[in-house]
Design a protein around this motif. Structure first.
Motif, PDB file in Angstrom:
ATOM      1  N   ILE A 165      15.632 -22.416 -42.520  1.00  0.00           N
ATOM      2  CA  ILE A 165      15.526 -23.834 -42.159  1.00  0.00           C
ATOM      3  C   ILE A 165      15.738 -24.003 -40.655  1.00  0.00           C
ATOM      4  O   ILE A 165      15.006 -24.747 -39.979  1.00  0.00           O
ATOM      5  CB  ILE A 165      16.552 -24.669 -42.946  1.00  0.00           C
ATOM      6  N   LEU A 166      16.717 -23.296 -40.133  1.00  0.00           N
ATOM      7  CA  LEU A 166      17.026 -23.395 -38.699  1.00  0.00           C
ATOM      8  C   LEU A 166      15.989 -22.679 -37.855  1.00  0.00           C
ATOM      9  O   LEU A 166      15.587 -23.165 -36.795  1.00  0.00           O
ATOM     10  CB  LEU A 166      18.419 -22.829 -38.449  1.00  0.00           C
ATOM     11  N   LEU A 167      15.535 -21.530 -38.327  1.00  0.00           N
ATOM     12  CA  LEU A 167      14.505 -20.787 -37.590  1.00  0.00           C
ATOM     13  C   LEU A 167      13.179 -21.545 -37.575  1.00  0.00           C
ATOM     14  O   LEU A 167      12.480 -21.582 -36.549  1.00  0.00           O
ATOM     15  CB  LEU A 167      14.317 -19.404 -38.209  1.00  0.00           C
ATOM     16  N   SER A 221      22.203 -28.011 -34.351  1.00  0.00           N
ATOM     17  CA  SER A 221      21.823 -28.245 -35.747  1.00  0.00           C
ATOM     18  C   SER A 221      22.800 -27.515 -36.662  1.00  0.00           C
ATOM     19  O   SER A 221      23.332 -26.456 -36.306  1.00  0.00           O
ATOM     20  CB  SER A 221      20.403 -27.756 -36.003  1.00  0.00           C
ATOM     21  N   VAL A 222      23.025 -28.069 -37.853  1.00  0.00           N
ATOM     22  CA  VAL A 222      23.994 -27.490 -38.790  1.00  0.00           C
ATOM     23  C   VAL A 222      23.413 -27.479 -40.199  1.00  0.00           C
ATOM     24  O   VAL A 222      22.819 -28.475 -40.639  1.00  0.00           O
ATOM     25  CB  VAL A 222      25.322 -28.279 -38.797  1.00  0.00           C
ATOM     26  N   VAL A 223      23.598 -26.360 -40.895  1.00  0.00           N
ATOM     27  CA  VAL A 223      23.266 -26.250 -42.320  1.00  0.00           C
ATOM     28  C   VAL A 223      24.510 -25.763 -43.055  1.00  0.00           C
ATOM     29  O   VAL A 223      25.199 -24.852 -42.595  1.00  0.00           O
ATOM     30  CB  VAL A 223      22.097 -25.270 -42.554  1.00  0.00           C
ATOM     31  N   GLY A 224      24.807 -26.387 -44.185  1.00  0.00           N
ATOM     32  CA  GLY A 224      25.959 -25.990 -44.995  1.00  0.00           C
ATOM     33  C   GLY A 224      25.535 -25.230 -46.240  1.00  0.00           C
ATOM     34  O   GLY A 224      24.400 -24.752 -46.360  1.00  0.00           O
ATOM     35  N   TYR A 225      26.466 -25.147 -47.188  1.00  0.00           N
ATOM     36  CA  TYR A 225      26.203 -24.420 -48.438  1.00  0.00           C
ATOM     37  C   TYR A 225      27.130 -24.994 -49.507  1.00  0.00           C
ATOM     38  O   TYR A 225      28.318 -25.188 -49.253  1.00  0.00           O
ATOM     39  CB  TYR A 225      26.504 -22.935 -48.249  1.00  0.00           C
ATOM     40  N   ASP A 226      26.605 -25.271 -50.676  1.00  0.00           N
ATOM     41  CA  ASP A 226      27.314 -25.760 -51.875  1.00  0.00           C
ATOM     42  C   ASP A 226      26.727 -27.078 -52.354  1.00  0.00           C
ATOM     43  O   ASP A 226      26.660 -27.327 -53.541  1.00  0.00           O
ATOM     44  CB  ASP A 226      28.827 -25.993 -51.683  1.00  0.00           C
ATOM     45  N   ASN A 227      26.392 -27.983 -51.403  1.00  0.00           N
ATOM     46  CA  ASN A 227      25.996 -29.354 -51.713  1.00  0.00           C
ATOM     47  C   ASN A 227      27.090 -30.090 -52.472  1.00  0.00           C
ATOM     48  O   ASN A 227      26.864 -30.629 -53.562  1.00  0.00           O
ATOM     49  CB  ASN A 227      24.677 -29.422 -52.491  1.00  0.00           C
ATOM     50  N   GLN A 228      28.272 -30.122 -51.878  1.00  0.00           N
ATOM     51  CA  GLN A 228      29.335 -30.980 -52.389  1.00  0.00           C
ATOM     52  C   GLN A 228      29.011 -32.402 -51.935  1.00  0.00           C
ATOM     53  O   GLN A 228      29.167 -32.754 -50.769  1.00  0.00           O
ATOM     54  CB  GLN A 228      30.693 -30.544 -51.856  1.00  0.00           C
ATOM     55  N   LEU A 263      17.954 -10.972 -43.229  1.00  0.00           N
ATOM     56  CA  LEU A 263      16.553 -10.896 -43.634  1.00  0.00           C
ATOM     57  C   LEU A 263      15.734 -12.020 -42.984  1.00  0.00           C
ATOM     58  O   LEU A 263      14.603 -11.802 -42.543  1.00  0.00           O
ATOM     59  CB  LEU A 263      16.429 -10.972 -45.148  1.00  0.00           C
ATOM     60  N   ALA A 264      16.313 -13.219 -42.944  1.00  0.00           N
ATOM     61  CA  ALA A 264      15.597 -14.339 -42.329  1.00  0.00           C
ATOM     62  C   ALA A 264      15.353 -14.088 -40.847  1.00  0.00           C
ATOM     63  O   ALA A 264      14.258 -14.360 -40.335  1.00  0.00           O
ATOM     64  CB  ALA A 264      16.382 -15.635 -42.528  1.00  0.00           C
ATOM     65  N   LEU A 265      16.365 -13.560 -40.153  1.00  0.00           N
ATOM     66  CA  LEU A 265      16.180 -13.223 -38.739  1.00  0.00           C
ATOM     67  C   LEU A 265      15.047 -12.214 -38.584  1.00  0.00           C
ATOM     68  O   LEU A 265      14.182 -12.354 -37.702  1.00  0.00           O
ATOM     69  CB  LEU A 265      17.475 -12.656 -38.160  1.00  0.00           C
ATOM     70  N   ARG A 266      15.044 -11.216 -39.442  1.00  0.00           N
ATOM     71  CA  ARG A 266      13.991 -10.202 -39.383  1.00  0.00           C
ATOM     72  C   ARG A 266      12.621 -10.822 -39.641  1.00  0.00           C
ATOM     73  O   ARG A 266      11.625 -10.464 -38.995  1.00  0.00           O
ATOM     74  CB  ARG A 266      14.270  -9.095 -40.392  1.00  0.00           C
ATOM     75  N   ASP A 267      12.562 -11.772 -40.586  1.00  0.00           N
ATOM     76  CA  ASP A 267      11.299 -12.453 -40.888  1.00  0.00           C
ATOM     77  C   ASP A 267      10.696 -13.077 -39.636  1.00  0.00           C
ATOM     78  O   ASP A 267       9.469 -13.151 -39.493  1.00  0.00           O
ATOM     79  CB  ASP A 267      11.516 -13.556 -41.933  1.00  0.00           C
ATOM     80  N   TYR A 268      11.563 -13.557 -38.753  1.00  0.00           N
ATOM     81  CA  TYR A 268      11.097 -14.261 -37.556  1.00  0.00           C
ATOM     82  C   TYR A 268      11.164 -13.399 -36.293  1.00  0.00           C
ATOM     83  O   TYR A 268      10.995 -13.914 -35.190  1.00  0.00           O
ATOM     84  CB  TYR A 268      11.919 -15.550 -37.366  1.00  0.00           C
ATOM     85  N   GLY A 269      11.416 -12.123 -36.469  1.00  0.00           N
ATOM     86  CA  GLY A 269      11.446 -11.222 -35.329  1.00  0.00           C
ATOM     87  C   GLY A 269      12.605 -11.470 -34.382  1.00  0.00           C
ATOM     88  O   GLY A 269      12.507 -11.187 -33.183  1.00  0.00           O
ATOM     89  N   VAL A 270      13.723 -11.979 -34.928  1.00  0.00           N
ATOM     90  CA  VAL A 270      14.907 -12.269 -34.114  1.00  0.00           C
ATOM     91  C   VAL A 270      15.923 -11.149 -34.305  1.00  0.00           C
ATOM     92  O   VAL A 270      16.260 -10.787 -35.443  1.00  0.00           O
ATOM     93  CB  VAL A 270      15.532 -13.631 -34.507  1.00  0.00           C
ATOM     94  N   ARG A 271      16.418 -10.617 -33.217  1.00  0.00           N
ATOM     95  CA  ARG A 271      17.394  -9.522 -33.293  1.00  0.00           C
ATOM     96  C   ARG A 271      18.720 -10.033 -33.849  1.00  0.00           C
ATOM     97  O   ARG A 271      19.206 -11.087 -33.471  1.00  0.00           O
ATOM     98  CB  ARG A 271      17.603  -8.926 -31.897  1.00  0.00           C
ATOM     99  N   TYR A 272      19.308  -9.248 -34.755  1.00  0.00           N
ATOM    100  CA  TYR A 272      20.628  -9.589 -35.290  1.00  0.00           C
ATOM    101  C   TYR A 272      21.686  -9.375 -34.216  1.00  0.00           C
ATOM    102  O   TYR A 272      21.752  -8.318 -33.585  1.00  0.00           O
ATOM    103  CB  TYR A 272      20.936  -8.720 -36.511  1.00  0.00           C
ATOM    104  N   ILE A 276      17.461 -31.024 -48.096  1.00  0.00           N
ATOM    105  CA  ILE A 276      17.169 -31.380 -46.703  1.00  0.00           C
ATOM    106  C   ILE A 276      17.686 -32.787 -46.406  1.00  0.00           C
ATOM    107  O   ILE A 276      17.315 -33.764 -47.080  1.00  0.00           O
ATOM    108  CB  ILE A 276      15.658 -31.301 -46.412  1.00  0.00           C
ATOM    109  N   ARG A 277      18.530 -32.883 -45.364  1.00  0.00           N
ATOM    110  CA  ARG A 277      19.014 -34.193 -44.924  1.00  0.00           C
ATOM    111  C   ARG A 277      18.742 -34.312 -43.411  1.00  0.00           C
ATOM    112  O   ARG A 277      17.630 -33.999 -42.987  1.00  0.00           O
ATOM    113  CB  ARG A 277      20.478 -34.370 -45.312  1.00  0.00           C
TER     114      ARG A 277
END
Length: 334
Positions: free
Chosen positions: A167-169, A265-272, A197-206, A324-325
């Motif tokens: 989402i951020l990439l 930008s910020v993304v969380g996890y859980d959807n509380q 894996l997402a970084l790799r998908d976009y060719g971004v170095r970890y 998505i918000r």
């Protein structure tokens, strides 16, 4: 009831016992039987039915702490809805994770001839199920046991971590900070794998300097995000492995005079919902599939087609969809 409905006793038996042979009973005839049942106040004797069918029509939900957490309602509701649709009751037992209470709880439900057990954990992890569960159909919920015969259902954490990072990439960010959970936990290790894996998908170095390990609490999100943003080359986006840590991240960002999502930008996890939907701005996050796991566990448990699966137990992963918000935007330019 047969006389009142004007049908044979066999037809009444088919209808009130939900016998598969009753499918051939016409709808009008079934309605007359049901009206006779209500008029006479008849209630089936489940004890007698259990003796006849060798089924208790009850599922036990044995859990360490799920029944006392914010996520409990959806997980239990999912299991309940699936059980109710199959004319089963759901009995919930909370053990607080004490092995002796787990053993006693399992023995108690086995003595009542339950048709199956859902053994649930608050945090996704490997467990050693009580020995008594080997004597009854069992599904492990939000946990798993290596080298066991038990089927299990868990969140697709790697895919969830990958989706959050993407989402951020996709918004254009290339410096993406990650405040993960405790590194020893299953969820944290899988989400980190998804992030990479997402970084790799976009060719971004970890870049390991962009990764922190928090405690899932708001204070650790605050401390780690503040450190990341005060670095020489700060991230323009943050992925937090819990909504609570994302709330801490919000405070850190605003304390530094920055805006969300204009500067970070910020993304969380859980959807509380109480945290994510009412944050300012509302938080984009990843939904943990609590209801879906509960429902899948009960449906799998009651599906007789799986009786032969013990030689190769299933470990079923359920998708963690993005919600998505308004907390993500493209990075500032110039």
């Amino acid at each position: 009831m047969a006389r009142l409905a004007g049908v044979s006793p066999t037809t009444v038996s088919f209808v009130i016992n939900e016998d598969p042979r009753g499918k051939a009973v016409p709808a009008a005839t079934r309605l007359r039987v049901e009206e006779a049942v209500r008029a006479l106040g008849y209630r089936p004797n489940h004890a007698a039915r259990r003796l006849r069918t060798q089924r208790s029509e009850t599922i036990a939900f044995v859990t360490d702490e799920v029944a006392t957490t914010a996520f409990a309602g959806d997980t239990i509701r999912g299991a309940h809805d699936a059980a109710w649709a199959r004319h089963h009751l759901l009995t919930v037992l909370n053990t607080q994770g004490a092995p002796e209470v787990e053993e006693a709880s399992v023995e108690a439900v086995l003595s009542r001839d339950v048709d199956g057990v859902i053994f649930a954990a608050m945090y996704t992890r490997e467990v050693a199920p009580p020995r008594g569960l080997e004597d009854v159909r069992t599904v492990l919920l939000n946990c798993f046991a290596n080298s066991s015969r038990f089927a299990s259902v868990v969140p697709a954490e790697m895919a969830g971590g990958r989706a959050a990072t993407r989402i951020l990439l996709e918004a254009g960010h290339r410096r993406v900070g990650f405040v993960n959970g405790l590194p020893t936990t299953y969820a944290a290790s899988r989400r980190l794998e998804g992030y990479r894996l997402a970084l790799r998908d976009y060719g971004v170095r970890y870049d390991e300097t962009l990764v922190r390990h928090g405690t899932y609490r708001a204070d650790s999100g605050h401390a780690h995000v503040r450190d990341l943003l005060l670095a020489d080359d700060p991230p323009t986006a943050i992925f937090c492995a819990s909504d609570r840590m994302a709330v801490g991240a919000y405070y850190a960002i605003k304390e530094l005079g920055l805006s969300i999502p204009g500067d970070v930008s910020v993304v969380g996890y859980d959807n509380q919902i109480e945290l994510a939907a009412y944050a300012s701005p509302p938080l984009t996050t990843i939904q943990l599939p609590h209801y879906e796991m509960g429902r899948w566990a009960a449906e799998y448990l009651l599906n007789a087609d799986h009786d032969g699966d013990s030689a190769s137990p299933v470990m079923h992963e359920i998708d963690c969809p993005a919600v998505i918000r308004d907390s993500v935007a493209p990075p500032r330019t110039g």
